[in-house]
Design a protein around this motif. Structure first.
Motif, PDB file in Angstrom:
ATOM      1  N   ASN A   1       0.693  -1.337   0.168  1.00 51.64           N
ATOM      2  CA  ASN A   1      -0.314  -0.221   0.120  1.00 51.64           C
ATOM      3  C   ASN A   1       0.984   0.940  -0.026  1.00 51.64           C
ATOM      4  O   ASN A   1       0.531   1.904  -1.015  1.00 51.64           O
ATOM      5  CB  ASN A   1      -0.630   0.066   1.461  1.00 51.64           C
ATOM      6  CG  ASN A   1      -2.230  -1.153   0.844  1.00 51.64           C
ATOM      7  OD1 ASN A   1      -2.333  -1.501   0.265  1.00 51.64           O
ATOM      8  ND2 ASN A   1      -2.659  -1.581   2.052  1.00 51.64           N
ATOM      9  N   GLU A   2       2.501   1.295   1.331  1.00 54.30           N
ATOM     10  CA  GLU A   2       3.091   2.311   0.442  1.00 54.30           C
ATOM     11  C   GLU A   2       4.022   2.109  -0.422  1.00 54.30           C
ATOM     12  O   GLU A   2       3.962   4.099  -1.576  1.00 54.30           O
ATOM     13  CB  GLU A   2       3.892   2.191   1.944  1.00 54.30           C
ATOM     14  CG  GLU A   2       4.689   3.775   1.774  1.00 54.30           C
ATOM     15  CD  GLU A   2       5.395   2.634   3.266  1.00 54.30           C
ATOM     16  OE1 GLU A   2       7.002   4.367   3.170  1.00 54.30           O
ATOM     17  OE2 GLU A   2       6.313   1.651   3.128  1.00 54.30           O
ATOM     18  N   ALA A   3       3.349   1.683  -1.812  1.00 55.01           N
ATOM     19  CA  ALA A   3       5.083   1.772  -2.614  1.00 55.01           C
ATOM     20  C   ALA A   3       3.382   2.098  -4.083  1.00 55.01           C
ATOM     21  O   ALA A   3       3.522   3.320  -4.645  1.00 55.01           O
ATOM     22  CB  ALA A   3       5.346  -0.086  -3.037  1.00 55.01           C
ATOM     23  N   LYS A   4       2.259   1.644  -3.506  1.00 57.88           N
ATOM     24  CA  LYS A   4       1.087   1.167  -4.285  1.00 57.88           C
ATOM     25  C   LYS A   4       0.817   3.736  -4.321  1.00 57.88           C
ATOM     26  O   LYS A   4       0.475   3.947  -5.217  1.00 57.88           O
ATOM     27  CB  LYS A   4      -0.042   1.035  -4.260  1.00 57.88           C
ATOM     28  CG  LYS A   4      -1.300   1.398  -4.990  1.00 57.88           C
ATOM     29  CD  LYS A   4      -2.568   0.394  -4.789  1.00 57.88           C
ATOM     30  CE  LYS A   4      -3.426   0.375  -5.626  1.00 57.88           C
ATOM     31  NZ  LYS A   4      -4.162   1.980  -4.606  1.00 57.88           N
ATOM     32  N   ALA A   5       0.776   3.919  -3.250  1.00 61.71           N
ATOM     33  CA  ALA A   5       0.171   4.991  -3.297  1.00 61.71           C
ATOM     34  C   ALA A   5       1.374   6.296  -3.245  1.00 61.71           C
ATOM     35  O   ALA A   5       1.203   6.961  -4.193  1.00 61.71           O
ATOM     36  CB  ALA A   5       0.375   5.686  -1.389  1.00 61.71           C
ATOM     37  N   SER A   6       3.036   5.484  -3.214  1.00 61.55           N
ATOM     38  CA  SER A   6       3.737   6.811  -4.040  1.00 61.55           C
ATOM     39  C   SER A   6       3.622   6.074  -4.916  1.00 61.55           C
ATOM     40  O   SER A   6       3.900   7.877  -5.958  1.00 61.55           O
ATOM     41  CB  SER A   6       5.603   5.592  -3.307  1.00 61.55           C
ATOM     42  OG  SER A   6       5.685   6.436  -3.742  1.00 61.55           O
ATOM     43  N   PHE A   7       3.917   4.888  -6.390  1.00 61.55           N
ATOM     44  CA  PHE A   7       3.527   5.560  -7.284  1.00 61.55           C
ATOM     45  C   PHE A   7       2.983   6.582  -7.810  1.00 61.55           C
ATOM     46  O   PHE A   7       2.678   6.428  -8.926  1.00 61.55           O
ATOM     47  CB  PHE A   7       3.300   3.740  -8.317  1.00 61.55           C
ATOM     48  CG  PHE A   7       3.848   3.149  -9.194  1.00 61.55           C
ATOM     49  CD1 PHE A   7       4.879   3.415  -9.860  1.00 61.55           C
ATOM     50  CD2 PHE A   7       2.342   3.475  -9.996  1.00 61.55           C
ATOM     51  CE1 PHE A   7       4.591   4.274 -11.539  1.00 61.55           C
ATOM     52  CE2 PHE A   7       2.748   3.193 -11.208  1.00 61.55           C
ATOM     53  CZ  PHE A   7       3.729   3.756 -12.307  1.00 61.55           C
ATOM     54  N   GLU A   8       1.593   6.508  -7.296  1.00 63.75           N
ATOM     55  CA  GLU A   8       0.331   7.016  -7.638  1.00 63.75           C
ATOM     56  C   GLU A   8       0.516   8.444  -7.761  1.00 63.75           C
ATOM     57  O   GLU A   8       0.553   9.035  -8.040  1.00 63.75           O
ATOM     58  CB  GLU A   8      -1.081   6.692  -6.933  1.00 63.75           C
ATOM     59  CG  GLU A   8      -1.444   5.219  -7.007  1.00 63.75           C
ATOM     60  CD  GLU A   8      -2.605   4.696  -6.220  1.00 63.75           C
ATOM     61  OE1 GLU A   8      -3.249   5.547  -5.348  1.00 63.75           O
ATOM     62  OE2 GLU A   8      -3.576   3.786  -6.601  1.00 63.75           O
ATOM     63  N   ALA A   9       1.484   8.736  -6.407  1.00 63.16           N
ATOM     64  CA  ALA A   9       1.337  10.134  -7.013  1.00 63.16           C
ATOM     65  C   ALA A   9       2.237  10.546  -7.630  1.00 63.16           C
ATOM     66  O   ALA A   9       2.561  11.239  -8.514  1.00 63.16           O
ATOM     67  CB  ALA A   9       2.968  10.609  -4.997  1.00 63.16           C
TER      68      ALA A   9
END
Length: 226
Positions: free
Chosen positions: A30-38
């Motif tokens: 979830n942390e990596a996903k949120a970072s990638f979406e940013a």
């Protein structure tokens, strides 16, 4: 542009591509996903500056799911070992030519165009190239374009496509099944201080190609006669 947490997660996922590990590390994902979406929002903004025809898009409309469809694949690993997003008018499911960001440790790329389009779209693209071959070749042979995009996705027909004359002097241009320029980027090029400028230059170089392809896709068939 791409933060280290994305590369860290993908590296570990590649070594542990199984559901138990993924579920145990869901917070990490979830942390990596949120970072990638940013990062994808940055990518969308860069694309929009170069090509406003994409309209207003959100990362949710552009980012691909990490879950693999294994129903018809011999590879039964459940997760992709990359994160990616496709920016085009209508989002990731669009049949328009667009802009693709692919993040995978050691195999990153920024690409675009039209990848494996449906038959009607493929015919429209080929028709546009047939009717405006000199214009298309001028884009492909532009020095900057050739430098940024040294290769195209190389899946081609062996014979001339149906409906086009076999003696067309540029028939090789019509044999492609995809019209997708590729630019391989290093991990550092997408994470360093100059990452945004690196991506911006690629997108700016790609825009005339996409504009040409999309003109063909959106042109009514009876407006141009072979």
């Amino acid at each position: 542009m791409i933060e280290a947490v994305v590369f860290d997660f993908l590296t570990q996922l590649k070594a542990n591509n199984e559901r138990d590990w993924f579920h145990e590390n869901k917070a990490f994902f979830n942390e990596a996903k949120a970072s990638f979406e940013a990062s994808m929002q940055q990518f969308i903004d860069i694309v929009h500056d170069a090509d406003p025809t994409i309209g207003d898009l959100t990362p949710k409309e552009c980012v691909f799911r990490i879950y693999r469809d294994t129903r018809f694949s011999k590879d039964k690993t459940p997760y992709k070992t990359n994160m990616g997003g496709f920016v085009a008018k209508g989002g990731r499911k669009s049949t328009m030519a667009g802009y693709y960001l692919h993040v995978e440790p050691g195999a990153c790329m920024v690409a675009g165009g039209s990848y494996c389009p449906p038959s009607d779209v493929l015919k429209a693209i080929r028709r546009e190239i047939y009717n405006f071959a000199d214009e298309y070749k001028a884009i492909l042979h532009n020095d900057e374009f050739k430098t940024v995009f040294p290769e195209m996705f190389e899946d081609k027909l062996k014979m001339a496509p149906k409906g086009f004359p076999k003696d067309f002097e540029d028939i090789e241009l019509l044999k492609y099944k995809s019209f997708a320029p590729l630019h391989a980027s290093t991990d550092d090029e997408l994470t360093g201080d100059g990452a945004a400028d690196h991506v911006r230059h690629i997108i700016k170089t790609l825009e005339p190609f996409n504009s040409f392809i999309n003109r063909g896709i959106t042109t009514e068939e009876d407006e141009i006669v072979l």
